[in-house]
Design a protein around this motif. Structure first.
Motif, mmCIF file in Angstrom:
data_model
loop_
_atom_site.group_PDB
_atom_site.id
_atom_site.type_symbol
_atom_site.label_atom_id
_atom_site.label_comp_id
_atom_site.label_asym_id
_atom_site.label_seq_id
_atom_site.Cartn_x
_atom_site.Cartn_y
_atom_site.Cartn_z
ATOM 1 N N LEU A 152 0.906 -1.244 -0.012
ATOM 2 C CA LEU A 152 -0.455 0.176 0.297
ATOM 3 C C LEU A 152 0.595 1.310 0.011
ATOM 4 C CD1 LEU A 152 -2.526 -1.075 2.800
ATOM 5 C CD2 LEU A 152 -2.939 -1.386 -0.180
ATOM 6 N N GLY A 153 0.952 2.349 -1.056
ATOM 7 C CA GLY A 153 1.655 3.118 -0.914
ATOM 8 C C GLY A 153 2.255 3.531 -2.487
ATOM 9 N N ASN A 154 2.739 2.315 -2.669
ATOM 10 C CA ASN A 154 3.603 1.831 -3.763
ATOM 11 C C ASN A 154 2.856 2.944 -4.774
ATOM 12 O OD1 ASN A 154 5.456 1.528 -5.614
ATOM 13 N ND2 ASN A 154 6.245 -0.532 -5.027
ATOM 14 N N ALA A 155 2.433 4.093 -5.469
ATOM 15 C CA ALA A 155 1.963 4.317 -6.095
ATOM 16 C C ALA A 155 2.402 4.246 -7.726
ATOM 17 C CB ALA A 155 2.035 6.026 -5.952
ATOM 18 N N ALA A 156 4.012 4.225 -8.103
ATOM 19 C CA ALA A 156 4.061 3.755 -9.261
ATOM 20 C C ALA A 156 4.224 1.962 -9.609
ATOM 21 C CB ALA A 156 6.169 3.964 -9.130
ATOM 22 N N SER A 157 3.933 1.561 -8.824
ATOM 23 C CA SER A 157 3.571 0.068 -9.313
ATOM 24 C C SER A 157 1.764 -0.095 -8.681
ATOM 25 C CB SER A 157 3.881 -1.432 -7.590
ATOM 26 O OG SER A 157 3.458 -2.066 -8.236
ATOM 27 N N PHE A 158 1.252 1.025 -8.788
ATOM 28 C CA PHE A 158 0.092 0.485 -8.683
ATOM 29 C C PHE A 158 -0.368 1.376 -10.085
ATOM 30 C CE2 PHE A 158 -2.466 0.967 -4.493
ATOM 31 C CZ PHE A 158 -1.435 -0.117 -3.452
ATOM 32 N N ALA A 159 0.213 2.216 -10.342
ATOM 33 C CA ALA A 159 0.051 3.078 -11.699
ATOM 34 C C ALA A 159 0.471 2.041 -13.156
ATOM 35 C CB ALA A 159 1.264 4.463 -11.514
ATOM 36 N N VAL A 160 1.810 0.791 -12.967
ATOM 37 C CA VAL A 160 2.161 -0.035 -13.802
ATOM 38 C C VAL A 160 0.908 -0.924 -13.736
ATOM 39 C CG1 VAL A 160 3.427 -2.171 -14.640
ATOM 40 C CG2 VAL A 160 4.435 0.802 -14.057
ATOM 41 N N SER A 161 0.141 -1.352 -12.857
ATOM 42 C CA SER A 161 -0.903 -2.173 -13.342
ATOM 43 C C SER A 161 -2.022 -1.626 -14.109
ATOM 44 C CB SER A 161 -1.023 -2.369 -11.555
ATOM 45 O OG SER A 161 0.220 -3.655 -11.149
ATOM 46 N N ARG A 162 -1.963 -0.499 -13.456
ATOM 47 C CA ARG A 162 -3.462 0.505 -13.828
ATOM 48 C C ARG A 162 -3.717 0.323 -15.099
ATOM 49 N NH1 ARG A 162 -4.154 3.551 -8.310
ATOM 50 N NH2 ARG A 162 -5.807 2.228 -6.990
ATOM 51 N N ALA A 163 -2.638 0.653 -15.750
ATOM 52 C CA ALA A 163 -1.930 1.273 -17.267
ATOM 53 C C ALA A 163 -1.467 -0.177 -17.988
ATOM 54 C CB ALA A 163 -0.888 1.419 -16.928
ATOM 55 N N CYS A 164 -1.449 -1.455 -17.320
ATOM 56 C CA CYS A 164 -1.978 -2.580 -18.716
ATOM 57 C C CYS A 164 -3.664 -3.118 -18.305
ATOM 58 C CB CYS A 164 -1.012 -3.610 -17.471
ATOM 59 S SG CYS A 164 0.940 -3.711 -17.819
#
Length: 226
Positions: free
Chosen positions: A155-167
């Motif tokens: 939780l809080g890992n914005a960069a990883s969250f952004a990659v997941s959502r972009a995919c």
């Protein structure tokens, strides 16, 4: 004297190669390990005290390298249709910049993969994190016949969250980390063929032989898209 066989002829994962835009993904070979060892001594995280830091990265550099090499050899010896992980090195313009793995447990029955990845800090900001995940997903969904792809991040890992959502992943509940040495709360993500957001560049998959399919439990799959 006859020439020794190419390693891929006796260990099929060694011949697997994915190409997407500037990136080449292929399983690390022994000849790559000195470069890999140097890579994991370099910064990966902006804040090395953050809860997002992988437990394996928190160790002293010499220990980190020794355990990373042991892990790579372990993955090769444990690969079977029951359980497997392929750890791809990521090369951009011929330079090793990170790692993308894809794993499965009882893939023939479950048709589900999970993944993890990292890039050195100086490779951030180029879109490589999204593209290497998309390339892995093309392999899993289109060529191996996966029906689900799962991922998670602290939780809080914005960069990883952004990659997941972009995919195209969607949030799928939370969990306590399954990584040894971590009890951080993680956000789970789920992707299916219907939600997958494909890369803007073509993904080439070479070396996916019938022998390799059998090793991964992926012998009965649909043909990849034209």
């Amino acid at each position: 004297m006859t020439e020794p066989p190419d390693l891929a002829s006796i260990h099929p994962p060694s011949g697997l190669v994915l190409r997407a835009g500037d990136l080449t993904l292929r399983p690390l070979a022994d000849a790559d390990l000195p470069e890999y060892a140097a890579l994991i001594r370099r910064p990966i995280f902006e804040d090395e005290q953050s809860p997002q830091v992988f437990p394996w990265y928190r160790t002293e550099p010499d220990v980190r390298v020794r355990e990373a090499l042991r892990f790579q050899w372990h993955l090769r010896s444990e690969l079977s249709p029951e359980q497997w992980t392929i750890a791809f090195g990521i090369w951009a313009h011929g330079r090793l910049i990170g790692s993308q793995d894809v794993s499965a447990h009882r893939f023939a029955e479950r048709r589900t993969v999970s993944s993890g990845s990292w890039l050195t800090l100086d490779a951030h900001g180029n879109g490589y994190g999204t593209l290497m995940r998309q390339a892995m997903l093309v392999l899993a969904l289109d060529h191996l016949g996966a029906r689900r792809a799962e991922s998670s991040a602290v939780l809080g890992n914005a960069a990883s969250f952004a990659v997941s959502r972009a995919c195209g992943y969607v949030e799928n509940g939370t969990q306590v980390s399954t990584l040894r040495g971590s009890v951080e709360e993680e956000q789970r993500f789920l992707l299916t063929p219907a939600t997958f957001r494909r890369p803007e560049v073509p993904v080439e998959v070479d070396g996916l032989t019938e022998e390799l399919r059998a090793m991964l439990g992926a012998t009965a799959t649909a043909s990849p898209p034209a």
